[in-house]
Design a protein around this motif. Structure first.
Motif, PDB file in Angstrom:
ATOM      1  N   TYR A 114      41.063  40.225  42.858  1.00  0.00           N
ATOM      2  CA  TYR A 114      41.466  41.360  41.605  1.00  0.00           C
ATOM      3  C   TYR A 114      41.316  42.650  41.444  1.00  0.00           C
ATOM      4  O   TYR A 114      42.544  43.527  41.372  1.00  0.00           O
ATOM      5  CB  TYR A 114      41.580  40.591  39.904  1.00  0.00           C
ATOM      6  N   ASN A 115      40.309  43.321  41.793  1.00  0.00           N
ATOM      7  CA  ASN A 115      40.442  44.267  42.178  1.00  0.00           C
ATOM      8  C   ASN A 115      41.018  44.894  43.244  1.00  0.00           C
ATOM      9  O   ASN A 115      40.906  46.106  42.940  1.00  0.00           O
ATOM     10  CB  ASN A 115      38.050  44.955  42.055  1.00  0.00           C
ATOM     11  N   ARG A 116      41.235  44.659  44.048  1.00  0.00           N
ATOM     12  CA  ARG A 116      41.957  44.364  45.719  1.00  0.00           C
ATOM     13  C   ARG A 116      43.550  44.614  44.808  1.00  0.00           C
ATOM     14  O   ARG A 116      44.585  45.409  44.767  1.00  0.00           O
ATOM     15  CB  ARG A 116      41.697  43.624  46.298  1.00  0.00           C
ATOM     16  N   GLU A 117      43.713  43.603  44.159  1.00  0.00           N
ATOM     17  CA  GLU A 117      45.232  43.530  43.578  1.00  0.00           C
ATOM     18  C   GLU A 117      45.723  44.038  42.584  1.00  0.00           C
ATOM     19  O   GLU A 117      47.029  44.131  43.153  1.00  0.00           O
ATOM     20  CB  GLU A 117      45.732  41.904  44.131  1.00  0.00           C
ATOM     21  N   VAL A 118      45.202  44.447  41.773  1.00  0.00           N
ATOM     22  CA  VAL A 118      45.784  44.786  40.619  1.00  0.00           C
ATOM     23  C   VAL A 118      46.262  46.417  40.242  1.00  0.00           C
ATOM     24  O   VAL A 118      47.384  46.812  40.091  1.00  0.00           O
ATOM     25  CB  VAL A 118      44.941  44.694  39.410  1.00  0.00           C
ATOM     26  N   PRO A 119      45.144  47.096  41.385  1.00  0.00           N
ATOM     27  CA  PRO A 119      46.091  48.797  41.383  1.00  0.00           C
ATOM     28  C   PRO A 119      47.076  48.398  42.183  1.00  0.00           C
ATOM     29  O   PRO A 119      47.746  49.851  42.335  1.00  0.00           O
ATOM     30  CB  PRO A 119      44.377  49.396  42.476  1.00  0.00           C
ATOM     31  N   ASP A 120      47.238  47.968  43.481  1.00  0.00           N
ATOM     32  CA  ASP A 120      48.217  47.462  44.503  1.00  0.00           C
ATOM     33  C   ASP A 120      49.200  47.377  43.957  1.00  0.00           C
ATOM     34  O   ASP A 120      50.623  48.143  43.345  1.00  0.00           O
ATOM     35  CB  ASP A 120      48.265  46.618  45.396  1.00  0.00           C
ATOM     36  N   THR A 121      49.451  46.433  43.207  1.00  0.00           N
ATOM     37  CA  THR A 121      50.252  46.274  42.057  1.00  0.00           C
ATOM     38  C   THR A 121      50.972  47.526  40.875  1.00  0.00           C
ATOM     39  O   THR A 121      51.871  46.873  41.105  1.00  0.00           O
ATOM     40  CB  THR A 121      49.887  44.619  41.235  1.00  0.00           C
ATOM     41  N   VAL A 122      50.032  47.872  40.469  1.00  0.00           N
ATOM     42  CA  VAL A 122      49.988  48.959  39.404  1.00  0.00           C
ATOM     43  C   VAL A 122      50.655  49.886  39.488  1.00  0.00           C
ATOM     44  O   VAL A 122      52.065  50.703  39.700  1.00  0.00           O
ATOM     45  CB  VAL A 122      49.128  49.509  38.834  1.00  0.00           C
TER      46      VAL A 122
END
Length: 74
Positions: A24-32
């Motif tokens: 989630y530390n990798r995916e959430v910033p990318d999604t945002v």
């Protein structure tokens, strides 16, 4: 939930939660970042339409009035 369940079954809940955190530390910033990359042009377009509407609401009555005055016989 599946990671927590498998971590509880195997006794490695700490490792499972660590992997979930890394994901989630990798995916959430990318999604945002992708979301804002889409929203930025959309917001600019919406604001330009609002400004265009404000400009037209000021200049259209003036233009109409001037055209009626110039068309009036003397």
């Amino acid at each position: 939930l599946r990671m927590v369940g498998s971590g509880e079954l195997t006794g490695t809940l700490d490792d499972s939660l660590s992997k979930v955190t890394q994901y989630y530390n990798r995916e959430v910033p990318d999604t945002v970042r992708r979301l804002f990359a889409f929203l930025e042009p959309a917001m600019i377009a919406c604001l330009s339409m609002i400004v265009l509407g404000a400009i037209l609401s000021v200049y259209l009555p003036i233009y109409t009035l001037l055209s009626k005055l110039s068309a009036r016989p003397r």
